[in-house]
Design an enzyme around this catalytic site. Structure first.
Site, PDB file in Angstrom:
ATOM      1  N   HIS A  90     -10.448  -6.027  -2.207  1.00  0.00           N
ATOM      2  CA  HIS A  90     -11.521  -5.871  -1.222  1.00  0.00           C
ATOM      3  C   HIS A  90     -12.646  -5.138  -1.953  1.00  0.00           C
ATOM      4  O   HIS A  90     -12.560  -3.936  -2.191  1.00  0.00           O
ATOM      5  CB  HIS A  90     -11.035  -5.064  -0.022  1.00  0.00           C
TER       6      HIS A  90
ATOM      7  N   GLU B 266      -6.312 -10.582  -1.303  1.00  0.00           N
ATOM      8  CA  GLU B 266      -7.113 -10.400  -0.082  1.00  0.00           C
ATOM      9  C   GLU B 266      -8.591 -10.347  -0.426  1.00  0.00           C
ATOM     10  O   GLU B 266      -9.357  -9.557   0.139  1.00  0.00           O
ATOM     11  CB  GLU B 266      -6.700  -9.113   0.659  1.00  0.00           C
TER      12      GLU B 266
ATOM     13  N   GLU C 180       0.788  -1.241   0.000  1.00  0.00           N
ATOM     14  CA  GLU C 180       0.000   0.000   0.000  1.00  0.00           C
ATOM     15  C   GLU C 180       0.820   1.291   0.000  1.00  0.00           C
ATOM     16  O   GLU C 180       0.563   2.199   0.786  1.00  0.00           O
ATOM     17  CB  GLU C 180      -0.948   0.008   1.205  1.00  0.00           C
TER      18      GLU C 180
ATOM     19  N   ASN D  89       2.047  -5.082  -3.205  1.00  0.00           N
ATOM     20  CA  ASN D  89       0.641  -5.392  -2.934  1.00  0.00           C
ATOM     21  C   ASN D  89      -0.149  -4.119  -2.629  1.00  0.00           C
ATOM     22  O   ASN D  89       0.328  -3.267  -1.869  1.00  0.00           O
ATOM     23  CB  ASN D  89       0.614  -6.321  -1.703  1.00  0.00           C
TER      24      ASN D  89
ATOM     25  N   ASP E  81     -12.327 -10.241  -0.800  1.00  0.00           N
ATOM     26  CA  ASP E  81     -13.607 -10.339  -0.091  1.00  0.00           C
ATOM     27  C   ASP E  81     -14.571  -9.383  -0.787  1.00  0.00           C
ATOM     28  O   ASP E  81     -14.144  -8.397  -1.393  1.00  0.00           O
ATOM     29  CB  ASP E  81     -13.502 -10.104   1.426  1.00  0.00           C
TER      30      ASP E  81
HETATM   31  C1  XIL Z   1      -6.388  -6.151   8.314  1.00  0.00           C
HETATM   32  C2  XIL Z   1      -6.764  -7.315   9.189  1.00  0.00           C
HETATM   33  O1  XIL Z   1      -7.710  -8.097   8.526  1.00  0.00           O
HETATM   34  C3  XIL Z   1      -7.325  -6.829  10.490  1.00  0.00           C
HETATM   35  O2  XIL Z   1      -7.504  -7.904  11.391  1.00  0.00           O
HETATM   36  C4  XIL Z   1      -6.398  -5.796  11.127  1.00  0.00           C
HETATM   37  O3  XIL Z   1      -6.999  -5.252  12.261  1.00  0.00           O
HETATM   38  C5  XIL Z   1      -6.080  -4.685  10.144  1.00  0.00           C
HETATM   39  O4  XIL Z   1      -5.531  -5.248   8.976  1.00  0.00           O
HETATM   40  N1  XIL Z   1      -5.048  -4.552   3.705  1.00  0.00           N
HETATM   41  C6  XIL Z   1      -4.049  -5.366   4.158  1.00  0.00           C
HETATM   42  C7  XIL Z   1      -4.311  -6.239   5.325  1.00  0.00           C
HETATM   43  O5  XIL Z   1      -2.989  -5.464   3.528  1.00  0.00           O
HETATM   44  O6  XIL Z   1      -3.167  -6.438   6.104  1.00  0.00           O
HETATM   45  C8  XIL Z   1      -5.407  -5.699   6.193  1.00  0.00           C
HETATM   46  O7  XIL Z   1      -5.702  -6.658   7.195  1.00  0.00           O
HETATM   47  C9  XIL Z   1      -6.628  -5.395   5.374  1.00  0.00           C
HETATM   48  C10 XIL Z   1      -6.304  -4.363   4.347  1.00  0.00           C
END
Ligand code: XIL
Length: 457
Positions: free
Chosen positions: A246, A273, A168, A210, A275
């Site tokens: 996401h 990631e 990020e 990422n 969802d």
């Molecule tokens: C999130 C986790 O799911 C949570 O449990 C934590 O509190 C915060 O981080 N992008 C990412 C992940 O790269 O590491 C994040 O994970 C979600 C967003």
């Protein structure tokens, strides 16, 4: 809605895949048994279905979740895992130089015991930094960053399929530029320094950048695309790009085209990631993302960011493939069907950039790669042991007149100008026969030319 990511896989033992292959082989040599060819048989789990085209299907998890129903589903369905939190900077280095690998080690052990690969997430990120790092800046932060990468990637060396080296680092909004952060303020080269340091610490892991909100061709994904293209042209070691994915209730129509343009740069792509907000489109968005990955030869795998809806960081949006009772949702079925509908193309991707052959004879050699601009430079020095292990090393570098070193990582410099000796630090002096390690320095003026001398001890 905002989004983020990680992905999974790595050097892996896949006993279930092996069993399937053996079973298929046995069927072929048993002439009296009439069975449909294995290629036509629909796989009944996500991992097995993805493996038909050489891909992995992973989930984020936590060591405290490795029991009960969560573990039952995880072990049955997935052939890759990623630590949702336990390999992040705040978890692994709560005090400076005080490391804690308890959670990460448990996850790796679970993966090994169950034939899963492991994605590493995440070496450096502006978020979830320990307090001590949040308070650092400049050279102190840069050195802390390289030390962190060296120690964490070194600890898990050989066990991680792909590392999210940098997470990020790009800003949202129209500019396509970097996000402001304490890391960014150490200098624009912090990302490439992170990748070079990670390569030295674990040469077998694929190294990924990422990010989130990169789910189509947009200003942010184009900024990242330009960085990856630049890295590839200059030999900065990057192997893959993770798309967190996401997602809300819509999916950009150029999701697949965006993956493809990155793959065309010569990197793997991974959905890291995934969802998707619950809604009437959930199953179809999951399906489209899956089909997009399957259609891109270098899309090597998909990771969902949790197992059951109640495990999710977005739990009020019920964004995962299993409900809170562990039941398969319609989205699960759409993903499984999509995975079963395609048996190729197989991702066949090159291993991480090969390292130069070790020198023959004892001792060590050193080579420099230089990133220069008008008035400054970053030098990355690779130290390679000969055919016997070394316990320490010193690299002598002659700097041009007027050049001054302003920062060094993974080595101790004897001075800042003229002829400078760089000696190993505590954790990187020992190098096995033929092995290598890297250190670096940055400076003002012109970088060194010629080959430095390396002396082993
Ligand atoms: C999130 C986790 O799911 C949570 O449990 C934590 O509190 C915060 O981080 N992008 C990412 C992940 O790269 O590491 C994040 O994970 C979600 C967003």
């Amino acid at each position: 809605m905002n989004h983020r990511s990680t992905d999974d896989r790595g050097p892996v033992i896949r006993p279930r895949t092996l069993l399937l292959a053996l079973a298929a082989g046995a069927a072929l040599v048993a002439p009296t048994v009439l069975v449909a060819p294995a290629a036509n048989a629909a796989a009944s789990t996500l991992g097995a279905a993805a493996a038909q085209s050489g891909r992995y299907f992973g989930a984020a998890t936590n060591s405290f979740m490795l029991n009960g129903q969560h573990a039952t589903i995880l072990n049955r369905e997935f052939n890759s895992i990623v630590a949702e939190n336990e390999m992040k900077w705040d978890a692994t280095e709560p005090q400076q130089n005080g490391f804690n690998f308890t959670g990460g080690d448990r996850l790796v052990a679970h993966a090994r015991a169950n034939g899963m690969s492991v994605r590493g997430h995440a070496l450096v990120w502006h978020a979830q930094q320990p307090g001590w790092a949040q308070n650092l800046s400049g050279t102190a932060l840069r050195n802390a960053m390289t030390n962190h990468i060296t120690r964490v990637a070194g600890h898990f060396r050989g066990q991680i399929h792909s590392w999210d080296v940098v997470n990020e680092a790009f800003a949202d909004g129209g500019g396509g530029g970097r996000r402001d952060s304490n890391l960014q303020r150490t200098g624009n080269d912090w990302i490439e320094v992170a990748f070079r340091t990670a390569r030295a610490a674990d040469p077998g892991a694929k190294l990924c950048y990422n990010d989130y909100n990169t789910d189509g061709v947009n200003a942010k994904s184009t900024g990242i695309y330009n960085m990856v293209r630049d890295f590839k042209s200059r030999g900065v070691p990057i192997d893959c790009v993770g798309f967190q994915s996401h997602l809300g209730t819509t999916l950009s129509s150029d999701y697949q085209a965006n993956l493809q343009r990155f793959a065309d740069l010569g990197v793997d792509v991974q959905i890291t990631e995934l969802d998707v907000a619950q809604g009437s489109n959930q199953a179809s968005i999951y399906e489209r993302v899956t089909r997009a990955c399957l259609a891109v030869a270098r899309c090597t795998g998909i990771t969902v960011w949790g197992v059951r809806d109640n495990d999710s960081w977005r739990r009020n949006e019920n964004p995962l493939l299993f409900d809170a009772n562990g039941n398969k949702k319609p989205a699960y079925q759409s993903v499984l069907n999509a995975l079963n509908s395609v048996s190729g193309p197989n991702p066949t991707t090159p291993p991480p950039t090969t390292t130069p052959p070790p020198p023959t004879g004892g001792g060590c050699t050193a080579s420099v790669s230089l990133n220069s601009w008008n008035g400054g430079f970053v030098a990355t020095v690779k130290v390679t042991a000969g055919n016997s292990a070394i316990r320490g090393w010193t690299v002598r570098v002659a700097l041009p007149g007027g050049t001054a070193i302003t920062g060094t990582w993974n080595a101790q410099a004897s001075g800042s100008s003229g002829t400078v000796n760089f000696a190993n630090v505590g954790y990187n002096g020992q190098v096995g026969a033929g092995g290598s390690t890297e250190f670096g320095f940055q400076g003002t003026g012109t970088g060194p030319s010629g080959t430095p001398t390396c002396t082993a001890s």
